[in-house]
Scaffold this active site. Structure first.
Site, PDB file in Angstrom:
ATOM      1  N   LYS A  68       0.957  -1.184   0.173  1.00  0.00           N
ATOM      2  CA  LYS A  68      -0.235   0.021  -0.128  1.00  0.00           C
ATOM      3  C   LYS A  68       0.587   1.289   0.266  1.00  0.00           C
ATOM      4  O   LYS A  68       0.568   2.163  -0.231  1.00  0.00           O
ATOM      5  CB  LYS A  68      -1.016   0.362   1.667  1.00  0.00           C
ATOM      6  CG  LYS A  68      -1.530   1.086   1.282  1.00  0.00           C
ATOM      7  CD  LYS A  68      -2.982   0.775   2.053  1.00  0.00           C
ATOM      8  CE  LYS A  68      -4.343   2.133   2.262  1.00  0.00           C
ATOM      9  NZ  LYS A  68      -5.207   1.288   3.206  1.00  0.00           N
ATOM     10  N   GLU A 164     -10.591   6.317   5.057  1.00  0.00           N
ATOM     11  CA  GLU A 164     -10.481   5.024   6.104  1.00  0.00           C
ATOM     12  C   GLU A 164     -11.659   5.830   7.568  1.00  0.00           C
ATOM     13  O   GLU A 164     -12.286   4.942   8.099  1.00  0.00           O
ATOM     14  CB  GLU A 164      -9.337   4.614   6.473  1.00  0.00           C
ATOM     15  CG  GLU A 164      -8.445   4.110   5.508  1.00  0.00           C
ATOM     16  CD  GLU A 164      -7.100   3.753   5.244  1.00  0.00           C
ATOM     17  OE1 GLU A 164      -7.004   4.119   6.100  1.00  0.00           O
ATOM     18  OE2 GLU A 164      -6.504   2.885   4.243  1.00  0.00           O
ATOM     19  N   ASP A 187      -5.428   6.230  14.456  1.00  0.00           N
ATOM     20  CA  ASP A 187      -5.347   4.796  13.874  1.00  0.00           C
ATOM     21  C   ASP A 187      -4.225   4.602  13.943  1.00  0.00           C
ATOM     22  O   ASP A 187      -3.012   5.237  12.876  1.00  0.00           O
ATOM     23  CB  ASP A 187      -5.937   5.523  12.608  1.00  0.00           C
ATOM     24  CG  ASP A 187      -5.985   3.924  12.107  1.00  0.00           C
ATOM     25  OD1 ASP A 187      -5.680   2.650  12.352  1.00  0.00           O
ATOM     26  OD2 ASP A 187      -6.785   3.966  10.401  1.00  0.00           O
TER      27      ASP A 187
END
Ligand code: AMP
Length: 593
Positions: A68, A164, A187
């Site tokens: 990613k 997200e 996160d």
């Protein structure tokens, strides 16, 4: 059926909304988290997930993880040390080098998506070909496009890319809270840390700020813990397979210590030394992890400052990512934001759950909520020659604002017609007209008026178009009805038409642009030829007139490329003439000569 996918750096998940709740789908081994790892053997199909994870130690150079980080990236932008190599020239899109061939980050991600799709199809007993996929809020356009493309390669139409943190907030049911709810999403995953400040207004989440570190996560804690265990053993483990076992033992102990106060770490026969056992307490782990967790503090403070917000102005703090299971992380996050974190959802699963909810909203199965956070089609105005000039591209996150400066195409023009258009076609008339109005301005020679046009979409999807004559400051603002409420079929039809007519449309645009240029050049070339008189050689004059005739001929012909070429040739042929005329204007011949 549309599924929701969290395509993570460390782990990926797939979920579906059915019968009133989200189900995250397990693989054949009964696990819902699929490691985002792909192993490419010399021969045969790639291995994905846990099977690939096992190959990470044995064949590190052919096992791709954390891909990613490379999505939509170019060589030189970011090249952390990875056991696998990268290929490509500096500035070229990243390719991963497997020795005997290369693969793109999109292809690697597509393998992960293909596995998730297959797991879902097996569990649901039907074909799955549409998905909502989440990306970090800071992903740029290239990274988002690469994610979409990975979906396509895996046979999935990515119907929407969702941020997200927005997905996580959705999973927490925060869209049902009162207006103007402000949310911090903390996160902390395996490899990355992200913090986002969101605001909910009019049923839409807006990302106010994001901050983070793409090199900060549970992996750092694991590495420090491994070092600590080695110190306890009194030697450094060098054999890759033994190191892998040590790392695995460390991670398992770390996980247990999120619930237990102490645990026993078993290190079997490392480096042919007899097996050893240690007691590790949560306090010891916290001491090891603290420097890493403390690093998140500065990012949170920066995100708050960028959002121009005090922690007290927040309504919710939600935790996402596996590492937020650690009590230490919860404590630090709570301290920074001055509130008790909301941990009611599973931190590894919140993003995927949100993606599945967004999918259900798009499907129409979930109707109570509207979460329209992007423009479904491009918005722009008609410019001279009947072309579409895009001001807000399709998929812009709303609320949003953008503007551009326009000028008068005709001398002495007194007003400009602003035709507000929506759609993906090159020619204005093929798009939908949302409205039109005129902005008057002071008459000026061609190209000298300055009219600023600004498009703004508020959280409700209402488009306001402002046009202002910068000379007089005179302005007009017109509000158009909802620019985001377009039915899915209409959007699909527009996109389909744009694709189908892409070639003709592009031709029409190129022709129009070349025609406008030709129409501007022909009279000025004629004027310059007259001015130059006998200072221009006959040969030069003949060459220019030949090019002129060619342009006229191609204008009549109607084909784009020949006209473009003829215009370029005329431009080239008249360089000397232009310089001559310029020189004559600067040094007029003395009278009587
Ligand atoms: P994610 O990237 O969100 O999948 O998070 C993965 C990270 O969370 C890895 O570093 C895991 O070791 C960590 N993690 C998962 N479960 C726990 C747990 N129970 N306690 C501490 N860390 C955990």
């Amino acid at each position: 059926m549309i599924v929701g996918i969290d395509l993570g750096t460390t782990n990926s998940l797939i979920g579906v909304y059915d019968g009133g709740f989200v189900t995250l789908i397990a693989d054949q081994g009964g696990r819902r988290l699929t490691p985002s790892v792909v192993h490419y053997p010399e021969e045969g199909e790639p291995l994905v997930g846990r099977a690939a994870e096992r190959m990470r130690v044995l064949r590190p150079e052919r096992t791709v993880f954390s891909v990613k980080r490379y999505m939509g990236r170019r060589i030189g932008e970011e090249s952390p040390d990875m056991p696998y190599g990268l290929a490509g020239e500096r500035g070229a899109p990243v390719q991963i080098d497997l020795g005997d061939r290369t693969v793109s980050p999109e292809e690697v991600s597509a393998e992960i998506l293909r596995k998730l799709k297959a797991d879902a199809e097996r569990a649901l007993g039907c074909a799955v070909d549409k998905a909502v996929v989440t990306v970090p809020a800071y992903f740029n356009d290239a990274q988002r496009t690469a994610t979409k493309r990975a979906g396509e390669l895996a046979g999935l139409e990515v119907v929407r890319i969702v941020n997200e943190p927005t997905a996580a907030a959705l999973a927490y049911g925060l869209e049902r809270m009162s207006e103007n709810t402000r949310i911090a999403v903390y996160d902390f995953g395996g490899g990355t840390f992200d913090v986002s400040i969101l605001e909910l207004t009019g049923g839409v989440f807006q990302v106010l700020s994001t901050n983070g570190n793409t090199r900060l996560g549970g992996d750092n804690i694991d590495a420090s813990l491994v070092r600590h265990l080695e110190e306890e053993c009194g030697f450094v483990v060098t054999d890759p397979a033994a190191r892998a076992r040590l790392l695995e033992a460390a991670i398992e102990a770390k996980h247990r210590l999120s619930d237990a106060e102490e645990t026993v770490v078993n290190l079997p026969f490392l480096e042919s030394v007899s097996s050893s056992e240690f007691v590790l307490t949560r306090a010891m782990l916290e001491q090891i992890a603290l420097p890493w967790v403390e690093k998140t503090r500065a990012h949170c403070l920066r995100a708050l400052a960028d959002a121009n917000m005090e922690p007290s102005a927040l309504d919710e703090l939600i935790l996402v990512g596996g590492s937020t299971r650690m009590p230490l992380v919860r404590r630090v996050a709570g301290e920074v934001f001055g509130r008790i974190p909301n941990c009611t959802r599973n931190p590894d699963e919140a993003v995927a759950e949100g993606a599945a909810l967004q999918a259900a909203i798009l499907e129409g199965t979930l109707t109570q909520v509207v979460l329209l956070d992007i423009t479904p089609l491009s918005l722009g105005i008609e410019t001279f020659g009947g072309l579409m000039n895009i001001i807000l591209p399709r998929n812009s996150t709303i609320p949003c604002k953008a503007g551009e400066m326009f000028t008068n195409a005709l001398p002495g023009q007194r007003a400009m017609l602003i035709r507000v258009l929506q759609g993906e076609r090159e020619l204005a008339n093929d798009n939908w007209e949302l409205g039109r109005f005129e902005i008057p301005f002071q008459p000026l020679p061609k190209g000298q008026a300055r009219v600023g046009v600004q498009f703004e979409i508020d959280a409700n999807g209402i488009l306001s178009v402002l046009a202002r004559d910068t000379a007089t400051g005179l302005e007009q603002v017109v509000s158009m009805t909802s620019a985001v409420e377009v039915s899915d079929e209409a959007v699909e039809k527009m996109l389909g038409d744009a694709l189908e007519n892409a070639f003709e449309d592009m031709n029409a645009r190129v022709f129009t642009e070349a025609r406008l240029k030709a129409e501007e050049m022909l009279p000025s070339v004629a004027k310059a030829l007259a001015m130059a008189g006998d200072r221009l050689s006959d040969q030069e004059r003949a060459r220019i007139m030949g090019c002129e005739a060619e342009v006229r001929d191609k204008l009549a012909g109607g084909a784009a490329q020949p006209l473009k070429k003829a215009v370029a040739a005329l431009d080239e042929a008249t360089q000397g003439l232009a310089a001559l005329v310029m020189e004559m204007a600067m040094n007029p011949p003395p009278k009587g000569e």
